[in-house]
Design an enzyme around this catalytic site. Structure first.
Site, mmCIF file in Angstrom:
data_model
loop_
_atom_site.group_PDB
_atom_site.id
_atom_site.type_symbol
_atom_site.label_atom_id
_atom_site.label_comp_id
_atom_site.label_asym_id
_atom_site.label_seq_id
_atom_site.Cartn_x
_atom_site.Cartn_y
_atom_site.Cartn_z
ATOM 1 N N ASN A 15 1.018 -1.169 0.226
ATOM 2 C CA ASN A 15 -0.205 -0.188 0.329
ATOM 3 C C ASN A 15 1.054 0.914 -0.528
ATOM 4 O O ASN A 15 1.464 2.145 1.142
ATOM 5 C CB ASN A 15 -1.234 0.185 1.220
ATOM 6 N N ARG A 20 -11.157 15.569 6.604
ATOM 7 C CA ARG A 20 -12.870 16.209 5.380
ATOM 8 C C ARG A 20 -13.714 16.919 5.712
ATOM 9 O O ARG A 20 -15.146 16.027 7.029
ATOM 10 C CB ARG A 20 -13.092 14.805 4.792
ATOM 11 N N ASN A 23 -10.312 7.969 10.193
ATOM 12 C CA ASN A 23 -10.038 9.632 9.742
ATOM 13 C C ASN A 23 -10.455 9.249 8.581
ATOM 14 O O ASN A 23 -11.393 10.945 8.507
ATOM 15 C CB ASN A 23 -8.561 9.520 10.529
ATOM 16 N N GLY A 24 -10.472 8.983 7.871
ATOM 17 C CA GLY A 24 -11.495 9.268 6.913
ATOM 18 C C GLY A 24 -12.937 8.077 7.206
ATOM 19 O O GLY A 24 -12.667 6.283 6.933
ATOM 20 N N HIS A 54 -17.793 1.872 7.962
ATOM 21 C CA HIS A 54 -16.106 2.427 8.310
ATOM 22 C C HIS A 54 -16.003 3.654 8.519
ATOM 23 O O HIS A 54 -16.075 5.101 7.909
ATOM 24 C CB HIS A 54 -15.292 2.236 6.328
ATOM 25 N N ARG A 61 -2.137 -2.151 -3.362
ATOM 26 C CA ARG A 61 -3.798 -1.269 -3.302
ATOM 27 C C ARG A 61 -3.862 0.183 -4.408
ATOM 28 O O ARG A 61 -2.461 1.153 -4.178
ATOM 29 C CB ARG A 61 -3.881 -0.890 -1.797
ATOM 30 N N HIS A 83 -12.598 3.356 -0.161
ATOM 31 C CA HIS A 83 -12.582 2.084 1.101
ATOM 32 C C HIS A 83 -13.602 1.002 0.633
ATOM 33 O O HIS A 83 -14.271 -0.192 1.187
ATOM 34 C CB HIS A 83 -13.777 2.339 2.246
ATOM 35 N N ARG A 99 -10.665 10.582 20.055
ATOM 36 C CA ARG A 99 -10.376 10.138 21.192
ATOM 37 C C ARG A 99 -10.070 11.896 21.873
ATOM 38 O O ARG A 99 -11.178 12.320 22.777
ATOM 39 C CB ARG A 99 -9.531 9.459 21.264
ATOM 40 N N GLU A 101 -8.007 -5.448 5.563
ATOM 41 C CA GLU A 101 -7.764 -4.823 3.713
ATOM 42 C C GLU A 101 -6.798 -5.797 2.662
ATOM 43 O O GLU A 101 -7.535 -5.900 1.909
ATOM 44 C CB GLU A 101 -7.468 -3.479 3.664
#
Length: 400
Positions: free
Chosen positions: A7, A245, A215-216, A212, A95, A184, A288, A388
């Protein structure tokens, strides 16, 4: 068969080496800060792969070629490495974030494929070029291995045209491919298969909404094992509120930023992709930290969490309407797997839709796939840890 999964990012290479078809992990790690003054490598592995066997060190890494050289060094290390020669690696699975509408399945990388990837790189200018660097470097390094591209967008290519098209002139779709693609996909595909197996339901008759949250963040509506809709669109910017985002916004906001605030396209892109979402609302993209502030009654954190959860609820309602019947609601990825608070907030009030969480099951911290719904829930509510890399290895092995 030993399958190496890569990746490749703009300044990093994540890797895992699998023994297929059983999916046993022989080694894994990440090379970070490529091109900076000092790079960093973390590695876990060994002949039988044990968590205790690990390396963590800094080293100068000028480019991706050198980054892959460092990966080979640790894989061949006499004490820690699982292989004696690069010839043992028979396939490399890559990926690739964006396959456009040309690539709907895992694909052996031949010269014509590489040329096609170049043509569609404009669809993912931050991601695809890095993936192509990984391909080029791996082809040079593992000359005897078959190179396979696995696309994040592929799983979503079963969406009907009325779900993926935008209401803009036809020519923009025909000439430039402007449509929703979704991302994703490798994660969504893995967790829906794992969820169906866990519930002992045939994938071909399994309806699920997969969530999912990392962070994304993205969601997918899956009917009979196939994606019929997803929250991200042409790029990973659309849909849910994410770490940095914005998710869905009124498109006219871009016009306002340009015309009235005199922002350039580059500045707008930076704002919406890197400085918005939880970070824009609270100053940090670490959920968090946001939750800590939430429980301290920080008004910015409270607003951010309410927006984050509300957007997920809206998509659940929309996707239930699209599906007609739902077997499972599946949470996955870092936040989805680990935040019982977010899961509870998302499902709160959804009893009318047949979704009800058991508080004790939700807060129990155990690994693996598990159900967290109450006995009254008509829908299975599940946590399915994503993998993944394994999905890429399975698709690569399955193709060969």
């Amino acid at each position: 068969m030993k399958v190496l999964v890569l990746n490749t990012g703009s300044s990093s290479i994540k890797f895992q080496l699998f023994e297929m078809p059983d999916g046993r992990v022989l080694a894994r790690g990440v090379v970070e800060r490529i091109g900076e003054e000092m790079g960093h490598i973390t590695y876990q592995g060994g002949v039988e792969y044990q968590e205790a066997t690990q390396l963590d060190y800094d080293v100068a890494i000028a480019d991706h070629n050198q980054g892959l050289d460092e990966i080979i060094k640790v894989l061949l290390d006499q004490q820690h490495g699982p292989i004696n020669s690069t010839d043992e690696i028979q396939a490399v699975g890559h990926r690739i974030v964006h396959g456009g509408d040309k690539f709907t399945l895992p694909t052996i990388i031949e010269p014509t494929v590489f040329d096609e990837l170049k043509k569609i790189s404009y669809l993912a200018p931050l991601h695809n070029p890095a993936g192509m660097i990984g391909i080029a470097v791996a082809q040079e390094t593992f000359k005897g291995a078959i190179q396979v591209a696995v696309f994040d967008t592929a799983f979503h290519q079963t969406m009907p045209d009325f779900a993926y098209r935008y209401a803009i002139p036809e020519s923009l779709y025909q000439q430039h491919g402007l449509r929703a693609y979704g991302f994703h996909g490798t994660s969504h595909q893995y967790v829906v298969k794992a969820g169906a197996t866990f519930l002992h339901r045939p994938l071909e008759s399994f309806n699920a909404i997969t969530i999912h949250l990392g962070n994304g963040c993205s969601m997918a509506a899956i009917r009979n094992g196939q994606c019929i809709d997803t929250s991200m669109g042409l790029t990973p910017l659309g849909g849910l509120v994410m770490g940095t985002r914005s998710g869905d916004i009124d498109p006219s906001l871009l016009l306002f930023l340009g015309e009235h605030l005199d922002m350039s396209f580059k500045e707008i892109d930076q704002l919406l992709n890197k400085e918005s979402g939880l970070k824009g609302l609270t100053g940090t993209n670490d959920l968090r930290s946001v939750l800590d502030k939430y429980h301290q009654n920080d008004r910015h954190a409270i607003l951010a969490i309410e927006m984050y959860v509300y957007r997920i609820k809206k998509y659940i309602g929309a996707y239930m309407a699209a599906l007609g019947a739902l077997n499972a609601l599946i949470f996955t990825a870092g936040v989805g797997e680990n935040s019982s608070f977010i899961r509870e907030k998302v499902c709160d009030g959804l009893q009318v839709l047949g979704i009800e969480v058991d508080t004790a099951a939700n807060t129990q911290r155990t690994g693996g796939i598990r159900r967290i719904n109450s006995s009254n829930s008509r829908v299975a509510v599940m946590i399915v840890p994503t993998n993944e890399e394994l999905e890429i290895a399975q698709q690569t092995f399955g193709l060969l």
